[in-house]
Write a protein that holds these residues in place. Structure first.
Motif, PDB file in Angstrom:
ATOM      1  N   TYR A 142       2.559   1.693  -3.393  1.00  0.00           N
ATOM      2  CA  TYR A 142       1.550   2.086  -4.384  1.00  0.00           C
ATOM      3  C   TYR A 142       1.336   3.596  -4.301  1.00  0.00           C
ATOM      4  O   TYR A 142       1.393   4.308  -5.298  1.00  0.00           O
ATOM      5  CB  TYR A 142       0.221   1.355  -4.156  1.00  0.00           C
ATOM      6  N   ARG A 143       1.116   4.093  -3.097  1.00  0.00           N
ATOM      7  CA  ARG A 143       0.829   5.514  -2.914  1.00  0.00           C
ATOM      8  C   ARG A 143       2.048   6.377  -3.232  1.00  0.00           C
ATOM      9  O   ARG A 143       1.923   7.472  -3.786  1.00  0.00           O
ATOM     10  CB  ARG A 143       0.385   5.783  -1.481  1.00  0.00           C
ATOM     11  N   ASP A 162       0.834  -1.197   0.000  1.00  0.00           N
ATOM     12  CA  ASP A 162       0.000   0.000   0.000  1.00  0.00           C
ATOM     13  C   ASP A 162       0.876   1.257   0.000  1.00  0.00           C
ATOM     14  O   ASP A 162       0.607   2.212  -0.738  1.00  0.00           O
ATOM     15  CB  ASP A 162      -0.915  -0.009   1.234  1.00  0.00           C
TER      16      ASP A 162
END
Lengths: 329, 329
Positions: A173-174, A170
């Motif tokens: 990804y960000r 996560d």
């Protein structure tokens, strides 16, 4: 161009040379404010270079889908401005001294001016994007910047702690994949692609971005200071556990886990040396594991391109994942 | 409502009560992030209150022009979110300890998180505004935030120095009047007003905002700490010359000028007392001068309303400038 696969960075660069120059000019014109400090800071950051990967992806995506208008120059500048704005604010947050081998903007201009210069760059990116008069473009860009800002906050909350692979995914990804994805999607948006094709372009950007960041994080652990242009294992020194480290946390011995957690807590190598960490990662096959995951992402990225017609731009996009995997800095 | 002029804040509040409650709910829903720190910081700031002047202006503008849709609730939340985002970043820049009588967000959460929370609030404001699917609304909002950010930088560069009235006007336009103007223009935009009417609404917001900030700056010099909820003459303590001070710089004796410049340089009252400054301003008629300028702006604001048809909302707008002039904090 030959009809064979593209083999070198130079061939891709030749393919995009004129458009990348146009994007540099656009960025340079876009980032001029009536307030001198803003122009100074953005000039400094722009001249600091960077690989212009995001605008290159946007160009390749647009051109592989048959687009050739000015929108790709404009939005190429926009994604680079957003990337630059995040770097300015990140440097404040990390209290960074250097960026790309030069003093970071905050050490030169101070935090206060850099907060405002970063704000201005975000706004200017949106203002330039607004000239496209395309709501979907704005939806993508604004959704993106929120994901990135939230990611930076999530990262802060996890500093010094061990995290699981899902959290790592996560975070990267960000941090990276999201902007790669949006750059590819913007190319589709300009070309008026179908929803299905845009999804695949997004998948390419997403997977490529994940591979890119995983490799970046591996290099941080294994490359030399000379190659990196910054101290080795900066991530561990900041209390960040990346994929190879997480693998050893989950698959190593209790002693391995304890050693890694010590470094994450200390945010230095006073009690456990960098060499000891590298030896733990090697013994557990953790670097190989991380590179394997990156390779699978690269494969997924290439697979997503099957919706595109043949062209030199598609061939360039097929080549990029290999380049990302093979790079040494 | 009576057909007579509106006479009290309560009457205006009654007129807007339901819509302001709807805006509070909208703001509260809009400012929820999957990242807890962002929601916490924005809740803290929202609950800190504030007079909600900007959403009130937007509501009055929209309603006085015959609009009654949900857009005014949504954009009312947007202008308050933008206002809140500027406050978060300004508090970091000013290294403020308090805001509206409570600890400022940066003292509680630290600068890093507040940089990001401010970024997120800006983005969220744009995201919500984007739901209107109106490019002109976005043009107004993005142009506005750039003006405000640039203004904050210009202000930083002028701290500790005497400035001329023209520079002061530019600073307070960017700090306050610009968002008042945009709030009024957004009301026109929603109502589908003609360019001419929107210009007049903009003029009203602009002039009202200038009057508001001039009065604010006068109160900072003349009110008591008890009334202000912060130390008297905070502006001078931060090295900021405001209108009355500029008047004495330009019209006072050499000794007056020297005394004022000493305070601006020192950013404290160690060599020249606050009472001495007040006596300089009084002797030169500087406070009266500033209030006179504010009164003329208030008159211009009222004049701009002549394009509106009669309504209780127009009457409320006619009343606001008097309220701004008469307020004591």
């Amino acid at each position: 161009m030959s009809t064979l696969a593209i083999a070198t960075a130079k061939e891709v660069f030749d393919l995009l040379r004129d458009d990348l120059s146009a994007i540099e000019r656009e960025f340079s014109n876009d980032a001029v404010s009536s307030v001198a400090a803003i122009t100074d800071i953005s000039d400094y950051l722009r001249e600091g270079g960077g690989k212009r990967i995001r605008p290159s992806l946007l160009l390749l995506s647009a051109k592989a889908q048959g687009y050739s208008g000015h929108g790709m120059i404009r939005l190429g500048s926009v994604v680079e401005m957003i990337h630059t704005a995040t770097l300015v604010h990140d440097d404040i947050i990390d209290a960074a001294d250097t960026r790309r081998g030069r003093p970071s903007a905050n050490t030169t201009w101070g935090n206060a001016k850099c907060v405002l210069a970063g704000d201005w760059l975000y706004m200017q990116a949106f203002r330039v994007a607004l000239d496209e008069r395309n709501f979907k473009v704005l939806d993508l860009l604004i959704g993106l910047t929120q994901q990135m800002v939230e990611g930076e906050l999530l990262q802060m909350e996890k500093l010094g702690h061990s995290i699981i692979e899902e959290e790592y995914n996560d975070l990267i990804y960000r941090k990276t994949a999201c902007l790669f994805e949006v750059s590819m999607r913007l190319g589709s948006e300009l070309a008026g692609a179908t929803e299905e094709v845009e999804e695949q372009m997004g998948e390419y950007g997403h997977s490529l971005g994940m591979a890119f960041q995983i490799v970046d994080d591996v290099l941080d652990l294994t490359a030399t200071e000379e190659v990196l242009g910054k101290p080795v294992a900066s991530d561990l020194r900041e209390g960040k556990a990346t994929l190879a480290v997480i693998h050893s946390l989950e698959n190593g011995t209790d002693a391995d886990r304890k050693a890694i957690e010590m470094v994450l807590t200390d945010q230095n190598f006073s009690r456990v040396t960098h060499a000891e960490i590298v030896s733990i990662l090697t013994r557990n096959g953790s670097v190989d594991h991380a590179m394997g995951v990156a390779m699978r992402y690269a494969e997924t990225a290439r697979g997503a391109l099957s919706v595109l017609p043949e062209s030199e731009f598609k061939r360039a996009l097929l080549w990029v994942p290999d380049f990302v995997l093979a790079r040494e800095k």
